[in-house]
Design an enzyme around this catalytic site. Sequence first.
Site, PDB file in Angstrom:
ATOM      1  N   THR A 282     -22.096  -2.409  63.291  1.00  0.00           N
ATOM      2  CA  THR A 282     -21.967  -3.754  62.808  1.00  0.00           C
ATOM      3  C   THR A 282     -21.019  -3.714  61.487  1.00  0.00           C
ATOM      4  O   THR A 282     -20.601  -4.854  61.100  1.00  0.00           O
ATOM      5  CB  THR A 282     -23.231  -4.727  62.645  1.00  0.00           C
ATOM      6  OG1 THR A 282     -24.018  -3.879  61.718  1.00  0.00           O
ATOM      7  CG2 THR A 282     -23.603  -4.502  64.117  1.00  0.00           C
ATOM      8  N   GLY A 283     -20.834  -2.540  60.968  1.00  0.00           N
ATOM      9  CA  GLY A 283     -20.110  -2.400  59.624  1.00  0.00           C
ATOM     10  C   GLY A 283     -18.504  -2.403  59.947  1.00  0.00           C
ATOM     11  O   GLY A 283     -18.171  -2.487  61.055  1.00  0.00           O
TER      12      GLY A 283
ATOM     13  N   VAL B  65     -16.267  -0.103  59.332  1.00  0.00           N
ATOM     14  CA  VAL B  65     -15.623   1.024  59.901  1.00  0.00           C
ATOM     15  C   VAL B  65     -16.189   1.176  61.285  1.00  0.00           C
ATOM     16  O   VAL B  65     -15.580   1.350  62.378  1.00  0.00           O
ATOM     17  CB  VAL B  65     -15.928   2.246  59.132  1.00  0.00           C
ATOM     18  CG1 VAL B  65     -15.479   3.561  60.045  1.00  0.00           C
ATOM     19  CG2 VAL B  65     -15.212   2.294  57.824  1.00  0.00           C
TER      20      VAL B  65
ATOM     21  N   ARG C   8     -31.834  -5.268  60.061  1.00  0.00           N
ATOM     22  CA  ARG C   8     -31.238  -6.593  59.897  1.00  0.00           C
ATOM     23  C   ARG C   8     -30.319  -6.863  60.944  1.00  0.00           C
ATOM     24  O   ARG C   8     -30.364  -7.950  61.459  1.00  0.00           O
ATOM     25  CB  ARG C   8     -30.630  -6.521  58.512  1.00  0.00           C
ATOM     26  CG  ARG C   8     -29.988  -7.821  58.091  1.00  0.00           C
ATOM     27  CD  ARG C   8     -29.287  -8.164  56.744  1.00  0.00           C
ATOM     28  NE  ARG C   8     -28.323  -7.189  56.789  1.00  0.00           N
ATOM     29  CZ  ARG C   8     -28.112  -6.026  56.316  1.00  0.00           C
ATOM     30  NH1 ARG C   8     -29.249  -5.380  55.622  1.00  0.00           N
ATOM     31  NH2 ARG C   8     -26.712  -5.349  56.001  1.00  0.00           N
TER      32      ARG C   8
ATOM     33  N   ARG D 266     -19.433  16.667  53.517  1.00  0.00           N
ATOM     34  CA  ARG D 266     -18.151  17.202  53.360  1.00  0.00           C
ATOM     35  C   ARG D 266     -17.995  18.650  52.670  1.00  0.00           C
ATOM     36  O   ARG D 266     -17.180  19.460  53.309  1.00  0.00           O
ATOM     37  CB  ARG D 266     -16.906  16.178  52.596  1.00  0.00           C
ATOM     38  CG  ARG D 266     -16.957  15.075  53.495  1.00  0.00           C
ATOM     39  CD  ARG D 266     -16.356  13.903  52.863  1.00  0.00           C
ATOM     40  NE  ARG D 266     -15.906  12.637  53.498  1.00  0.00           N
ATOM     41  CZ  ARG D 266     -15.605  11.484  52.714  1.00  0.00           C
ATOM     42  NH1 ARG D 266     -15.827  11.304  51.767  1.00  0.00           N
ATOM     43  NH2 ARG D 266     -15.647  10.429  53.456  1.00  0.00           N
TER      44      ARG D 266
ATOM     45  N   CYS E 168     -11.031   9.074  52.933  1.00  0.00           N
ATOM     46  CA  CYS E 168      -9.666   8.371  53.464  1.00  0.00           C
ATOM     47  C   CYS E 168      -8.480   8.690  52.776  1.00  0.00           C
ATOM     48  O   CYS E 168      -7.402   8.941  53.371  1.00  0.00           O
ATOM     49  CB  CYS E 168      -9.944   6.825  53.564  1.00  0.00           C
ATOM     50  SG  CYS E 168     -10.568   6.281  51.940  1.00  0.00           S
TER      51      CYS E 168
ATOM     52  N   GLY F 259     -11.414  -0.327  51.165  1.00  0.00           N
ATOM     53  CA  GLY F 259     -12.116   1.257  51.081  1.00  0.00           C
ATOM     54  C   GLY F 259     -13.671   0.957  50.502  1.00  0.00           C
ATOM     55  O   GLY F 259     -14.163   1.845  50.460  1.00  0.00           O
TER      56      GLY F 259
ATOM     57  N   LYS G   4     -13.395  14.474  45.093  1.00  0.00           N
ATOM     58  CA  LYS G   4     -13.316  14.549  46.489  1.00  0.00           C
ATOM     59  C   LYS G   4     -11.831  14.998  46.814  1.00  0.00           C
ATOM     60  O   LYS G   4     -11.847  15.949  47.562  1.00  0.00           O
ATOM     61  CB  LYS G   4     -13.505  13.329  47.027  1.00  0.00           C
ATOM     62  CG  LYS G   4     -15.004  12.749  47.134  1.00  0.00           C
ATOM     63  CD  LYS G   4     -15.227  11.288  47.812  1.00  0.00           C
ATOM     64  CE  LYS G   4     -16.743  10.648  47.479  1.00  0.00           C
ATOM     65  NZ  LYS G   4     -16.772   9.203  48.113  1.00  0.00           N
TER      66      LYS G   4
ATOM     67  N   HIS H  23      -4.143   2.403  51.902  1.00  0.00           N
ATOM     68  CA  HIS H  23      -3.899   3.073  50.518  1.00  0.00           C
ATOM     69  C   HIS H  23      -2.542   3.611  50.510  1.00  0.00           C
ATOM     70  O   HIS H  23      -1.763   3.943  51.422  1.00  0.00           O
ATOM     71  CB  HIS H  23      -4.777   4.334  50.627  1.00  0.00           C
ATOM     72  CG  HIS H  23      -6.351   4.034  50.683  1.00  0.00           C
ATOM     73  ND1 HIS H  23      -6.721   2.690  50.315  1.00  0.00           N
ATOM     74  CD2 HIS H  23      -7.552   4.614  50.902  1.00  0.00           C
ATOM     75  CE1 HIS H  23      -8.258   2.716  49.998  1.00  0.00           C
ATOM     76  NE2 HIS H  23      -8.473   3.996  50.626  1.00  0.00           N
TER      77      HIS H  23
ATOM     78  N   ASN I  18      -6.393   2.706  55.579  1.00  0.00           N
ATOM     79  CA  ASN I  18      -7.500   3.512  55.261  1.00  0.00           C
ATOM     80  C   ASN I  18      -8.757   3.221  56.229  1.00  0.00           C
ATOM     81  O   ASN I  18      -9.463   4.103  56.255  1.00  0.00           O
ATOM     82  CB  ASN I  18      -7.979   3.196  53.900  1.00  0.00           C
ATOM     83  CG  ASN I  18      -8.118   1.676  53.601  1.00  0.00           C
ATOM     84  OD1 ASN I  18      -7.210   0.943  53.809  1.00  0.00           O
ATOM     85  ND2 ASN I  18      -9.458   1.195  53.371  1.00  0.00           N
TER      86      ASN I  18
END
Length: 330
Positions: free
Chosen positions: A12-13, A15, A40, A101, A131, A162, A210, A239, A312
Amino acid sequence: MKKPNLAIVGATGLVGSTFLKVIEERDFPFENLYLMASKRSAGKVIKFKSKDYVVEELCEEAFDKDIDIALFSAGGDISKKYSPIAASKGITVVDNSSAFRMDKDVPLVIPEVNPETAKNPKKGIIANPNCSTIQALVAIKPLYDAFGIKRIIYSTYQAVSGSGLKGITDLEKTLKGEKSNLAYPHTIAGNCIPQIDVFTDNGYTKEEMKMINETHKILGDDSIGVTATTVRVPVLDSHSESINIEFKREFELNEVYDALSNAKGITVLDDPENEVYPLALDAAGTDDVYVGRIRRDFSTENAINIWVVSDNIRKGAATNTVQIAELLLN
């Protein structure tokens, strides 16, 4: 391979919902689809491909189903907890957070750059890079192959999406003159904030580190000198990056154009006489990495400047993750 049973964690986000859009657009094959999110969001109904799917609460037992691939985009803490659980049950996890990562046993994959590393992940987890790193290395890899690289200087101009829905809310509210600091320590409207994520002891932010560390890992080359300054700007999507690259050998500009133009996933937009160059507004909603403003750096030998723009949320997150899942099918 048979059509996989697919799970989306964080469905549901921002991304997660884009995962579904990209899966439909790319006609990614699946047999069964399971959507998971926080307590939720549990019970929410999402219509996808003319079928209603009920979002279930993310828990350990949710992975007891016959699931082949799970796409995660629910934040690092959630990934650290549930990705190993899913992997222990034979599920291949493609994780969009920063949780794994830099784990030496977890592949960090950009399909246009290092697809071979996605094969048989040791821990059952594959990480999706940051990203800003993804779009940079899609543009850099063909140049690395052609000329070798001594040094890279990243300067980024990163969209508020982002930061997820909180970043978007901050921009929308502050554009109206309202106060909102859900994602940023300062007002984002009409401003540039030279801080993405928290500062580390060396003065760089986590976002900058990163980009540095992921560049070395993905290219498999720690000899490259890399530095970065990452900046949040009042742009909704896509971006933009100014990248200075010092090569190991001499080059002609037409060789650079050829290397970029012939590379998969890149669109070259470089016609300064007609004011044609990559723009965030044009990249939004697309999956390519756009490269322009290609020119020599006259301040040093064998160096160029390029301008790189990409969506992004799509190529920098959802699309790259789905592309990794496509590698697993093959």
